[in-house]
Design a protein around this motif. Sequence first.
Motif, PDB file in Angstrom:
ATOM      1  N   UNK A 406      50.347  37.664 -23.515  1.00  0.00           N
ATOM      2  CA  UNK A 406      51.306  36.617 -23.607  1.00  0.00           C
ATOM      3  C   UNK A 406      52.393  37.477 -24.792  1.00  0.00           C
ATOM      4  N   UNK A 407      52.935  38.498 -24.179  1.00  0.00           N
ATOM      5  CA  UNK A 407      54.003  38.976 -24.994  1.00  0.00           C
ATOM      6  C   UNK A 407      55.375  39.157 -24.333  1.00  0.00           C
ATOM      7  N   UNK A 408      56.348  39.521 -24.822  1.00  0.00           N
ATOM      8  CA  UNK A 408      57.539  40.161 -24.408  1.00  0.00           C
ATOM      9  C   UNK A 408      58.202  41.339 -25.288  1.00  0.00           C
ATOM     10  N   UNK A 409      58.955  42.084 -24.882  1.00  0.00           N
ATOM     11  CA  UNK A 409      59.827  42.810 -25.511  1.00  0.00           C
ATOM     12  C   UNK A 409      61.088  42.774 -25.513  1.00  0.00           C
ATOM     13  N   UNK A 410      61.923  43.214 -26.655  1.00  0.00           N
ATOM     14  CA  UNK A 410      63.376  42.881 -26.650  1.00  0.00           C
ATOM     15  C   UNK A 410      63.948  43.659 -25.511  1.00  0.00           C
ATOM     16  N   UNK A 411      65.113  42.886 -24.749  1.00  0.00           N
ATOM     17  CA  UNK A 411      65.635  43.670 -23.978  1.00  0.00           C
ATOM     18  C   UNK A 411      67.108  44.100 -24.374  1.00  0.00           C
ATOM     19  N   UNK A 412      68.031  44.539 -23.446  1.00  0.00           N
ATOM     20  CA  UNK A 412      69.552  44.935 -23.947  1.00  0.00           C
ATOM     21  C   UNK A 412      69.256  46.419 -24.670  1.00  0.00           C
ATOM     22  N   UNK A 413      68.309  47.267 -24.441  1.00  0.00           N
ATOM     23  CA  UNK A 413      68.314  48.523 -24.688  1.00  0.00           C
ATOM     24  C   UNK A 413      67.752  48.509 -26.460  1.00  0.00           C
ATOM     25  N   UNK A 414      67.407  47.219 -27.043  1.00  0.00           N
ATOM     26  CA  UNK A 414      67.014  47.461 -28.342  1.00  0.00           C
ATOM     27  C   UNK A 414      65.533  47.804 -28.459  1.00  0.00           C
ATOM     28  N   UNK A 415      64.765  47.679 -27.431  1.00  0.00           N
ATOM     29  CA  UNK A 415      63.339  48.098 -27.605  1.00  0.00           C
ATOM     30  C   UNK A 415      63.416  49.882 -27.430  1.00  0.00           C
ATOM     31  N   UNK A 416      64.093  50.223 -26.712  1.00  0.00           N
ATOM     32  CA  UNK A 416      64.208  51.818 -26.485  1.00  0.00           C
ATOM     33  C   UNK A 416      64.818  52.212 -27.739  1.00  0.00           C
ATOM     34  N   UNK A 417      66.019  51.790 -28.455  1.00  0.00           N
ATOM     35  CA  UNK A 417      66.564  52.471 -29.403  1.00  0.00           C
ATOM     36  C   UNK A 417      65.671  52.364 -30.657  1.00  0.00           C
ATOM     37  N   UNK A 418      64.933  51.116 -30.923  1.00  0.00           N
ATOM     38  CA  UNK A 418      63.991  50.863 -32.027  1.00  0.00           C
ATOM     39  C   UNK A 418      62.904  51.800 -31.716  1.00  0.00           C
ATOM     40  N   UNK A 531      67.621  33.471 -31.723  1.00  0.00           N
ATOM     41  CA  UNK A 531      66.450  33.791 -30.701  1.00  0.00           C
ATOM     42  C   UNK A 531      66.948  34.811 -29.851  1.00  0.00           C
ATOM     43  N   UNK A 532      65.975  35.623 -29.220  1.00  0.00           N
ATOM     44  CA  UNK A 532      66.357  36.678 -28.285  1.00  0.00           C
ATOM     45  C   UNK A 532      66.974  35.894 -27.071  1.00  0.00           C
ATOM     46  N   UNK A 533      67.969  36.742 -26.604  1.00  0.00           N
ATOM     47  CA  UNK A 533      68.638  36.288 -25.298  1.00  0.00           C
ATOM     48  C   UNK A 533      68.394  37.056 -24.155  1.00  0.00           C
ATOM     49  N   UNK A 534      67.756  38.159 -24.629  1.00  0.00           N
ATOM     50  CA  UNK A 534      67.408  39.005 -23.439  1.00  0.00           C
ATOM     51  C   UNK A 534      66.035  39.503 -23.689  1.00  0.00           C
ATOM     52  N   UNK A 535      64.973  39.313 -22.645  1.00  0.00           N
ATOM     53  CA  UNK A 535      63.670  39.889 -22.878  1.00  0.00           C
ATOM     54  C   UNK A 535      63.277  40.850 -21.570  1.00  0.00           C
ATOM     55  N   UNK A 536      62.198  41.709 -21.948  1.00  0.00           N
ATOM     56  CA  UNK A 536      61.771  42.345 -20.948  1.00  0.00           C
ATOM     57  C   UNK A 536      59.991  42.230 -20.765  1.00  0.00           C
TER      58      UNK A 536
END
Length: 566
Positions: A406-418, A531-536
Amino acid sequence: MSRLVKKSPSLCTDQPLETSDILVKVNLLGQLFRSCFGPSGRLKHVHNNIGGQVVTTSTSSLLLPYISSSQPFLNLILSSIHNHIGRFSDGGLFAAIVCLTLIERAKQFGLKGQVTTVVNKHLLGLCTSYLQQEDCGCKVNLDFGSSHNLITLARSVLCSKPACMLTGQEALHISKLAVQSFLLTVPSNSNGIVTLGMTLQVTIDGLPVKDSAVFPGVLVEMPDDYKGLEMRNPTSNPLRMVLFSASLAGDLSELGDGTIEVHSIADMDSDILNQLLEIGKQVVKDGVHLFVCQRVIHPVLQQYLRSHGVIVIERVGIKFMQPLTQLSGSQPVATLLTTIPTKAYGKVGNMISRQFGSKTMLQLYPAGESVICTAVLCHRNETMLNELKVACQKTEHVLRLTLKEPFAVLGGGCTETHLAAYIRHQCDTTGSASKIGCSQTEYMLGVEAFCSSLESVAKSLQHDGETSLVDLTSAHHWTRPVDTLQEDTEACMKNCGCGLMESSPNHKWSHLNTKYPVFSPVSLSRGDNVKPCVLDSFTAKINALQVAVETANVALDVRYIIQDMN
């Protein structure tokens, strides 16, 4: 018999990645996938020279089957990505971009294949272990007590498919329907093993997207004779139903294989029709209200049943057999030569006709709790509707993955740069080069190749000349519009790619894929108002990353390609 043509020797290619032709094809394939990536990705119009269906899409699951290559090296990569999509439905373009960029960076930096694979494997372990940590700065917990993040996740999947051509309000509407249908397939009360239900899809082109809806139970197409059918069951007593998988058209071919002995004066057509009418008499006697057949029903039998108040539905197809069985508890009858056993009958709670454009649908309600629902998807034309149908199927699969993790990761390229900033910091503070058996120079080049491959995913989200930036605090991805001056950066960038961070005068910026000071990215507190507006998808992204790195390692380790040319 001897061969008429002498057998040709196999073609052997030594060091395929030293061949300019293969490198050019790898680069072109990377450009193709990058151009499709993200909400503003460019569409591809696919057809072949001998006819067939024309497909307009940017979705990897539709695009990959149409990409054929005579080069085994490329087919190795494509098949690996295709297998990932088959299992997880999401992250195909992400995996392809990371994989191909890792190969390109290794050649660009002059790294040896063996060194690259060892470093990549080590860095993949750092990424996966970090993503599994509770305090991971790019992971979000999904609370099933609130639908907000589930809708955000569903909307992110849908918006990444630009061929759906959805407006903001339409995307939100379909996202809510996707979450609603997902929740309807999860049993509310279950002891022991949980068995998920299913969502059926009914597509109708020519109607507005806002007409799309989700209904509990099963909707089957029915003849116009039943238009305006009101609730058939005003009481709480369930209605009896029978389901046939055998054809009731009365054809001799439906009686099965073998030899048929016929008396010279026998009338086969009359005998079969009499047998069909015997079935009709039995179901009327047994109080059946709904008669459903997978295939065709003889017109005389249909007339007999309708004259006795039985609703008749034919040609439902194989797609609806399992849902109807699960909904009603019926056992499909596969023959017309025996008496229908009592245990074969099923029950429905109620039924009502619904009109969608030119289609009349019969909605069958379950007699008790059921985890079957039907999504009616509408769109303006067939091309958009086909893409929407696939996108909704992928969305449902992604939502189901959250039940296990029950998780998601940040979208919009933020997970990759982080992740890239985290890896650079970890590798700058630990002496791992000697542990994995390479020099410090080779190790740092491998780290840079890995991190720039992750950042290339975020950069691939831009297709109109925008500038991709990373903040030197939390290492989130930011986009600066075209023709924006350096001093106006803060004013034109309100939020990061995932929407979790707001722009601040204290932020320091750096262009993606340029060298910036190594730092430890700060994780934002969970109680922030934004709140996050894009999730992966968390599960799909972790597996996609593993597939990308492992496939790149295999490709970099290939020494010979041997092709049988016969």
